[in-house]
Design a protein around this motif. Structure first.
Motif, PDB file in Angstrom:
ATOM      1  N   CYS A 101     -12.898   0.971   1.269  1.00  0.00           N
ATOM      2  CA  CYS A 101     -11.936   0.390   0.329  1.00  0.00           C
ATOM      3  C   CYS A 101     -12.682   0.120  -0.971  1.00  0.00           C
ATOM      4  O   CYS A 101     -13.674  -0.622  -0.970  1.00  0.00           O
ATOM      5  CB  CYS A 101     -11.353  -0.892   0.917  1.00  0.00           C
ATOM      6  SG  CYS A 101     -10.216  -1.763  -0.188  1.00  0.00           S
TER       7      CYS A 101
ATOM      8  N   VAL B 163      -8.230  -5.810   4.522  1.00  0.00           N
ATOM      9  CA  VAL B 163      -7.386  -4.661   4.219  1.00  0.00           C
ATOM     10  C   VAL B 163      -6.888  -3.972   5.490  1.00  0.00           C
ATOM     11  O   VAL B 163      -5.818  -3.345   5.496  1.00  0.00           O
ATOM     12  CB  VAL B 163      -8.153  -3.662   3.313  1.00  0.00           C
ATOM     13  CG1 VAL B 163      -9.310  -3.005   4.065  1.00  0.00           C
ATOM     14  CG2 VAL B 163      -7.216  -2.627   2.728  1.00  0.00           C
TER      15      VAL B 163
ATOM     16  N   LEU C 272      -3.621   0.939  -3.251  1.00  0.00           N
ATOM     17  CA  LEU C 272      -3.117  -0.433  -3.196  1.00  0.00           C
ATOM     18  C   LEU C 272      -3.307  -1.074  -4.561  1.00  0.00           C
ATOM     19  O   LEU C 272      -4.433  -1.143  -5.063  1.00  0.00           O
ATOM     20  CB  LEU C 272      -3.879  -1.229  -2.132  1.00  0.00           C
ATOM     21  CG  LEU C 272      -3.552  -2.719  -2.013  1.00  0.00           C
ATOM     22  CD1 LEU C 272      -2.110  -2.920  -1.579  1.00  0.00           C
ATOM     23  CD2 LEU C 272      -4.515  -3.397  -1.031  1.00  0.00           C
TER      24      LEU C 272
ATOM     25  N   ALA D 162      -4.935   6.012   0.759  1.00  0.00           N
ATOM     26  CA  ALA D 162      -3.834   5.159   0.304  1.00  0.00           C
ATOM     27  C   ALA D 162      -4.269   4.452  -0.969  1.00  0.00           C
ATOM     28  O   ALA D 162      -5.462   4.256  -1.219  1.00  0.00           O
ATOM     29  CB  ALA D 162      -3.461   4.141   1.383  1.00  0.00           C
TER      30      ALA D 162
ATOM     31  N   ASN E  95      -6.781  -2.088  -8.761  1.00  0.00           N
ATOM     32  CA  ASN E  95      -6.295  -1.194  -7.716  1.00  0.00           C
ATOM     33  C   ASN E  95      -7.404  -0.915  -6.714  1.00  0.00           C
ATOM     34  O   ASN E  95      -8.596  -1.111  -7.006  1.00  0.00           O
ATOM     35  CB  ASN E  95      -5.818   0.129  -8.315  1.00  0.00           C
ATOM     36  CG  ASN E  95      -4.720  -0.065  -9.335  1.00  0.00           C
ATOM     37  OD1 ASN E  95      -3.553  -0.128  -8.990  1.00  0.00           O
ATOM     38  ND2 ASN E  95      -5.093  -0.173 -10.612  1.00  0.00           N
TER      39      ASN E  95
ATOM     40  N   PRO F 203       0.833  -1.205   0.000  1.00  0.00           N
ATOM     41  CA  PRO F 203       0.000   0.000   0.000  1.00  0.00           C
ATOM     42  C   PRO F 203       0.863   1.249   0.000  1.00  0.00           C
ATOM     43  O   PRO F 203       1.957   1.270   0.587  1.00  0.00           O
ATOM     44  CB  PRO F 203      -0.795  -0.133   1.304  1.00  0.00           C
ATOM     45  CG  PRO F 203       0.057  -0.994   2.183  1.00  0.00           C
ATOM     46  CD  PRO F 203       0.795  -1.933   1.274  1.00  0.00           C
TER      47      PRO F 203
END
Length: 700
Positions: free
Chosen positions: A242, A230, A195, A193, A175, A157
Motif C-alpha cells: 500500500c 487497509v 483508495l 486498487a 491517495n 476503494p
C-alpha cells in the motif's frame, strides 16, 4: 559609466545590448530560489521550533502552487510554441529541464530537514510522530477503533478492472495504490486498487492523553492508519503493498474575454474543472515498487523530471495543523499587540482625524482595526452618503464585509468592485458577491480582460455644502487575517485631488467610460508604467549632470523587461540603485558596465514582506510612492493598479526611514549575486540588526 561632467548632447549611445539574455535571470528559477530562502528559515536554529516547522510547510505549499501555476504555464508554452525564447534565452523545454533539477534538489532537502532535523528536535520537546511499528498495544487498539468508527464508513476503494477504470484523481488529494492477490467476492482479481482519502479527514490525528506519555503530544499520520488497517477494506484478498501518492494538476484556468457574456458564470464554470486539470507532477512513496511507479507514470503521462519520490508524507504542508494543536508558546514567536495610533483609537472621530492630517499605517506593526473602523463609522454616520470599495482577497466573514452590508442596510449607496479571478480565492469571492448583492450592495466584477488589483476605499461625506472625499489607499488586501502576517502600508487622506482621482477610477471601473487625466495617482494599465520609467530616467539624467541620484524600490517581484532595462541604463549613468525584492527578480546585478551600481536584497523573516514602495531622490527632493503593483508585466499592463504619492513630510520621512531599516538589515537579508543565487548576510563583528525586529520595537 558616463563621465559625470558630460552633457546630454555629449553622451554617446551605449553600445551594450541591454536585451542580451545573459543579463536576465529566469523567472521560474528565481521563484525557486525564493523557496530556497523560505526553506532556510526551517533550518535556522535561532527561530522557535514550531515556527521552523511552519516555514517548512510554507515552502512545500509554495512548491505546490509553483507547479499548479508556473510549471503548468511553461508546459503549455512548450506544447503551443516550443521554439519561443524568453528574455533569458531559454526555450520552454530548457526551462522545464532546469526547473526539474532545481525542484528535485529542493524536495530532497525538504524531506532531509523534516526527517533528520525537525522531527528529532520536536521529539526532544515531547512532540512525537509515532510510526506504526512503534505503536503500543493500547495505541494500536485505540487507532483500530478510530479506523473502524471514523474511516472505514467513508473510505471507498476502487478495484481496477474493465468495469472500474482508473478513477479521476483530485488535485493534491492523498491517495493510495494498493497491490492485491486473490479474488474478491465476485471472483475478480485485478491485482490493484486505488483508495482516495476524503479531504474532510484530518491528515494528522492526535492520540488522546491517556494513550501518551505524561506531558507528550503524540501524533499519527492518517496515511499510517490507512497503511496499518487497509486489509479491512479487502475481505478475502491479501494486500501485498500500500503506497501513498499525490498528483498536482494545472490549476490556472482560462476565461476567454472575447467570448463571455457573464463573467460570474464563466468563472464558476472553470472552477468546476480546476480539480481535474492536466497532470503536472506526481509524488509517490519512495518504497513503492518500480513496476507500480511506472504504472502511475504511464497513467498520468509524466516523465521522470516531474516524478518525485517522497521519504515522508506526500502532503507535508498538512503538517501545518500541528502549530495550532500544540499549546507551546515557548516554541512559537512571542505574541505582539499591533499599535493603534492615538488619533485613530476606538471611539475616535476618524473623519475629523483624517481631515486634520494624512495618516499612514504600517501593518502588521500597526493595527488593521482603524481600517475596519473607518468603514464602520461610515456605515452609521448620517453625513456619509456613499461608500465605494475594491475587494481582491478579503473573506466572506470579514468585518470589512459586515460593515459594508451594514452601510447598505442603513441606506447608504454602497458599491463594491470584486475581482472574481483572484487566484485560489475565486469561489470565496463568488460567495462574497452573492452575500453583498443580497444586502442591496451594488456589485461590479471589474473590467473584462483586466484584474482589478487596486486597493481603494472611498467615503463620500456631505459636510455643510461641501461633498468631501475620504480615501484609504493600500498596498495590501482588505483582509484582517493577512494584515497580521503581511507587511503593508495603508494611507488615509481627504486630499481633494487624491479623492477626486479615486472617485474617477471608480467611475471608470463601474461605467467603463474613459478616465480623465488624474491629478496625483499613477494607474495601470495607463500611466503607471510610463510614469515609473520617467522617474527612473530622470535619475539617470541627474546622474549624467553630476547631481546626486538614487533609486530605492521595494516590491515583491521585478520581471518587466522595459523597467529592468531602464534600471540598467540608470546604473550605467551612475545612479545608486537599491532594490528590495522579496521574491522573483529577473534583473541580474553586478554586471560590469551594466548593473554594477545595483544591489538586490531579499528580506525573509517573521512577516511576509508585501509593501510596494518606489522612491526617487529627484535632485534632493524625494518622490515617494506606495503602490498595489509590483514591477511585473501583468501589473503594468493587465491589471488595474494604483500608485499613490506619500506627500506629507512626516510620513514621507517615515517611509524613507523604514526603507533604511531594510537596507541596514544584516541578518535576515539575502543579497542576490550576479549568478542568480542569494547569499545571506551575517552580522560578523557588527551588532545584529533585523529590520522586522526593529520595526516591531518601534511601532507595536
Amino acid at each position: 559609466m558616463a563621465n559625470a561632467d558630460m552633457t546630454n548632447e555629449e553622451v554617446v549611445e551605449n553600445p551594450i545590448d541591454l536585451t542580451n539574455p545573459e543579463y536576465y535571470i529566469n523567472r521560474e528559477l528565481s521563484l525557486l530560489e525564493f523557496n530556497d530562502r523560505v526553506l532556510a528559515q526551517a533550518k535556522n536554529e535561532k527561530l522557535p521550533l514550531l515556527e521552523r516547522l511552519n516555514y517548512l510547510c510554507i515552502a512545500c505549499s509554495n512548491l505546490d502552487e509553483f507547479y499548479e501555476v508556473r510549471v503548468a504555464s511553461v508546459i503549455q508554452m512548450a506544447e503551443m510554441d516550443p521554439g519561443a525564447i524568453g528574455a533569458d534565452g531559454f526555450t520552454p523545454h530548457e526551462q522545464l529541464e532546469k526547473i526539474g533539477v532545481k525542484a528535485h534538489d529542493l524536495v530532497d532537502e525538504q524531506y532531509r530537514v523534516l526527517n533528520e532535523v525537525l522531527i528529532p528536535q520536536l521529539e526532544e520537546e515531547n512532540i512525537r510522530f509515532i510510526r506504526r511499528t512503534d505503536w503500543t498495544e493500547a495505541q494500536n487498539n485505540w487507532l483500530a477503533n478510530y479506523f473502524n468508527d471514523e474511516l472505514l464508513p467513508i473510505l471507498t476503494p476502487v478495484g481496477l478492472d474493465s468495469a472500474h477504470p482508473f478513477p479521476r484523481i483530485l488535485n493534491k488529494s492523498l491517495n493510495f495504490i494498493v497491490s492485491l492477490t486473490g479474488k474478491d467476492a465476485f471472483g475478480r482479481n485485478s491485482g490493484r486498487a486505488i483508495l482516495q482519502a476524503p479531504r474532510a479527514l484530518p491528515r494528522i490525528i492526535q492520540l488522546p492523553a491517556e494513550e501518551t506519555a505524561s506531558g507528550s503530544h503524540d501524533f499519527v499520520f492518517l496515511s499510517s492508519i490507512i497503511h496499518a488497517f487497509v486489509d479491512e477494506l479487502f475481505n478475502g484478498m491479501k494486500v501485498k503493498g500500500c503506497y501513498q501518492f499525490r498528483v498536482t494538476r494545472n490549476s490556472d484556468f482560462f476565461v476567454d474575454d472575447d467570448a463571455i457574456d457573464d463573467l460570474l458564470n464563466a468563472v464558476e464554470g472553470e472552477l468546476a474543472m480546476r480539480n481535474y486539470g492536466d497532470e503536472v507532477r506526481l509524488e509517490i512513496d519512495i518504497n513503492c515498487p518500480e513496476e507500480t511507479i511506472d504504472f502511475l507514470k504511464a497513467r498520468f503521462d509524466l516523465t521522470d523530471d516531474r516524478v518525485f519520490l517522497a521519504t515522508g508524507p506526500v502532503n507535508v504542508s498538512r503538517m501545518q495543523a500541528i502549530y495550532n494543536m500544540v499549546d507551546r508558546p515557548d516554541l512559537k514567536f512571542t505574541p505582539f499587540k499591533p499599535r493603534v495610533p492615538s488619533q485613530l483609537g476606538r471611539k475616535k472621530d476618524l473623519f475629523a482625524a483624517i481631515k486634520n492630517q494624512d495618516m499612514l499605517l504600517h501593518h502588521p506593526y500597526e493595527s488593521f482595526l482603524p481600517v475596519v473602523d473607518f468603514i464602520r463609522q461610515a456605515a452609521v454616520d448620517h453625513d456619509v452618503i456613499a461608500i465605494k470599495q475594491t475587494l481582491y482577497r478579503t473573506g466572506v466573514d470579514s468585518p470589512v464585509v459586515g460593515a459594508l452590508i451594514k452601510a447598505a442596510k442603513a441606506g447608504k449607496e454602497v458599491t463594491v468592485v470584486i475581482e472574481l479571478r483572484a487566484r485560489f480565492d475565486e469561489k470565496e469571492n463568488i460567495d462574497l458577491a452573492s452575500k453583498l448583492q443580497e444586502a442591496a450592495v451594488h456589485v461590479v466584477y471589474g473590467v473584462v480582460g483586466y484584474k482589478t488589483h487596486a486597493k481603494m476605499c472611498l467615503v463620500l461625506r456631505k459636510e455643510g455644502k461641501t461633498l468631501r472625499n475620504y480615501v484609504h489607499l493600500g498596498t495590501g488586501n482588505y483582509h484582517p487575517k493577512t494584515a497580521r502576517l503581511y507587511t503593508d502600508y495603508g494611507l488615509f487622506s481627504c486630499n481633494k485631488e487624491l479623492g477626486e482621482d479615486v472617485r474617477r477610477i471608480f467611475g471608470q471601473l463601474t461605467s467603463l467610460g474613459k478616465v480623465t487625466k488624474l491629478n496625483k495617482l499613477l494607474q495601470s494599465p495607463f500611466t503607471l508604467h510610463t510614469g515609473l520609467l520617467k522617474m527612473i530616467d530622470k535619475e539617470s539624467e541627474n546622474a549624467r549632470k553630476g547631481r546626486p541620484a538614487k533609486i530605492i524600490i521595494k516590491v515583491n517581484a521585478i520581471v518587466e523587461e522595459q523597467a529592468i532595462q531602464a534600471l540598467y541604463r540608470a546604473s550605467q549613468a551612475g545612479v545608486d540603485i537599491k532594490l528590495i525584492v522579496r521574491g522573483i527578480c529577473c534583473l541580474r546585478p553586478g554586471i560590469p558596465g551594466v548593473s554594477e551600481n545595483i544591489e538586490v536584497r531579499s528580506i525573509i523573516g517573521r512577516f511576509l514582506e508585501h509593501t510596494r514602495v518606489y522612491a526617487f531622490l529627484n535632485g534632493g527632493n524625494w518622490n515617494v510612492y506606495a503602490a498595489s503593483a509590483d514591477l511585473m508585466t501583468r501589473n503594468m499592463f493587465r491589471r488595474v493598479e494604483t500608485c499613490f504619492p506619500i506627500e506629507d513630510k512626516k510620513l514621507h520621512a517615515r517611509v524613507l526611514s523604514d526603507l533604511d531599516c531594510y537596507l541596514n538589515d544584516n541578518s535576515q537579508a539575502w543579497i542576490l549575486q550576479s549568478d542568480g543565487h542569494y547569499q545571506q548576510l551575517q552580522p560578523g563583528e557588527e551588532e545584529e540588526y533585523q529590520a522586522q525586529t526593529e520595526l516591531l520595537k518601534a511601532l507595536s
